[in-house]
Design an enzyme around this catalytic site. Structure first.
Site, PDB file in Angstrom:
ATOM      1  N   ASP A 166      32.338  34.548  32.921  1.00 18.49           N
ATOM      2  CA  ASP A 166      31.680  33.580  33.802  1.00 18.49           C
ATOM      3  C   ASP A 166      31.204  34.298  35.066  1.00 18.49           C
ATOM      4  OD1 ASP A 166      31.183  31.573  35.759  1.00 18.49           O
ATOM      5  OD2 ASP A 166      32.655  30.230  34.853  1.00 18.49           O
ATOM      6  N   SER A 209      33.420  22.855  36.767  1.00 21.30           N
ATOM      7  CA  SER A 209      32.848  23.516  37.939  1.00 21.30           C
ATOM      8  C   SER A 209      33.015  22.635  39.182  1.00 21.30           C
ATOM      9  CB  SER A 209      31.378  23.864  37.659  1.00 21.30           C
ATOM     10  OG  SER A 209      30.867  24.731  38.639  1.00 21.30           O
ATOM     11  N   HIS A 251      30.013  30.180  31.775  1.00 18.54           N
ATOM     12  CA  HIS A 251      30.127  28.939  32.542  1.00 18.54           C
ATOM     13  C   HIS A 251      29.408  27.768  31.868  1.00 18.54           C
ATOM     14  CE1 HIS A 251      31.394  27.319  36.456  1.00 18.54           C
ATOM     15  NE2 HIS A 251      30.245  26.678  36.560  1.00 18.54           N
TER      16      HIS A 251
END
Length: 287
Positions: free
Chosen positions: A229, A152, A265
């Site tokens: 995600d 991320s 995620h």
């Protein structure tokens, strides 16, 4: 740094996971990191290659090394792992803990130029220079064999570090990275605060902009993205922008992107594909 302090050490998969703290000149405060050292590095029998992992928003130096499932594979391939914190902590910057997307746990791995961040939020310098020099001087590490990866915000950081430092990293990979922060709410908000209103200054921390003009040694890149995600769905991550930019550049990157059906995620996603990422880096660190 001479004040490196061992906080803890735990035996794990024919090596040790250690936590250290030290005073940082880059951030002006005490910083912490974890390191996994295979036994060969502990005994100084051999210098081993090293992987740096950059974590995402709200995380610290512990998240990946405790939840990522990387250590069995690192031990197999005799690779050290370093997991730094995601920001300064305890620097005393006004309201640095008031917004989970800014300040503590949310440095975006930039060197801030704007008040009140500029004195302490120098995470680019900290990771690229200060921490790596400290690791090279303190442990049995072959710094000529270094790679980097992240998740991320940390995936964004890993791509930026690799693209801005041609030849320094043998390879780079990312789990669900923020690929085009200058066009995403995850990026524009932080960059305007940390770097100011001149958007031309932001491109140096944007992987999509950097890959267009990358002209160093061929750089192997692996990106995994889950199609479930939520941050991919709401266009915070924008991996397709990075793919297009890499194709329009000077073709000095060797990019593999994989869309993983049903994955989100979380660290469950990261755990699932960690073996692939360690194997990818091991291959490039051996060459």
């Amino acid at each position: 740094m001479s004040d490196l302090k061992l906080v803890s050490s735990n035996r794990c998969f024919d090596g040790e996971v250690r936590k250290y703290t030290h005073a940082s000149s880059a951030t002006g405060c005490k910083m912490a990191f974890n390191i996994f050292l295979p036994d060969t590095a502990i005994s100084s029998k051999d210098k081993v290659p090293v992987l740096y992992y950059l974590s995402g928003l709200t995380c610290n130096e512990d998240n990946m090394i405790t939840k990522g499932g990387a250590i069995p594979y690192l031990s197999k391939h005799q690779i050290a792992l370093v997991t730094p914190d995601t920001s300064p902590r305890g620097a005393g910057v006004e309201d640095e803990d008031g917004d989970w997307e800014m300040g503590i746990g949310a440095s975006f791995y930039v060197d801030a130029t704007e008040e009140p961040w500029r004195a302490n939020y120098k995470m680019y310098t900290y990771v690229q220079h200060e921490l790596q020099q400290l690791v090279a001087e303190s442990f049995s590490i072959d710094s000529s064999r270094t790679s980097i990866f992240g998740h991320s915000m940390g995936g964004h950081g890993a791509l930026v570090f690799a693209l801005r430092n041609p030849g320094h990293y043998r390879s780079v990979s990312a789990f669900a990275p923020i690929c085009h922060p200058t066009t995403s709410n995850w990026g524009r908000k932080q960059f305007s605060a940390y770097l100011g209103s001149n958007e031309s200054e932001w491109a140096q921390y944007d992987a999509t902009e950097l890959v267009r003009s990358y002209n160093g040694p061929q750089l192997p890149i692996l990106i995994d993205q889950g199609d479930a995600d939520q941050f991919y769905s709401n266009e915070q991550l924008q991996p397709s922008h990075f793919v297009v930019a890499s194709e329009s550049g000077k073709h000095q990157v060797k990019l593999e992107t994989r869309m993983q059906p049903g994955y989100d995620h979380s660290y469950w996603f990261i755990q699932t594909f960690m073996k692939d990422h360690i194997s990818f880096h091991a291959k490039n660190l051996r060459e």
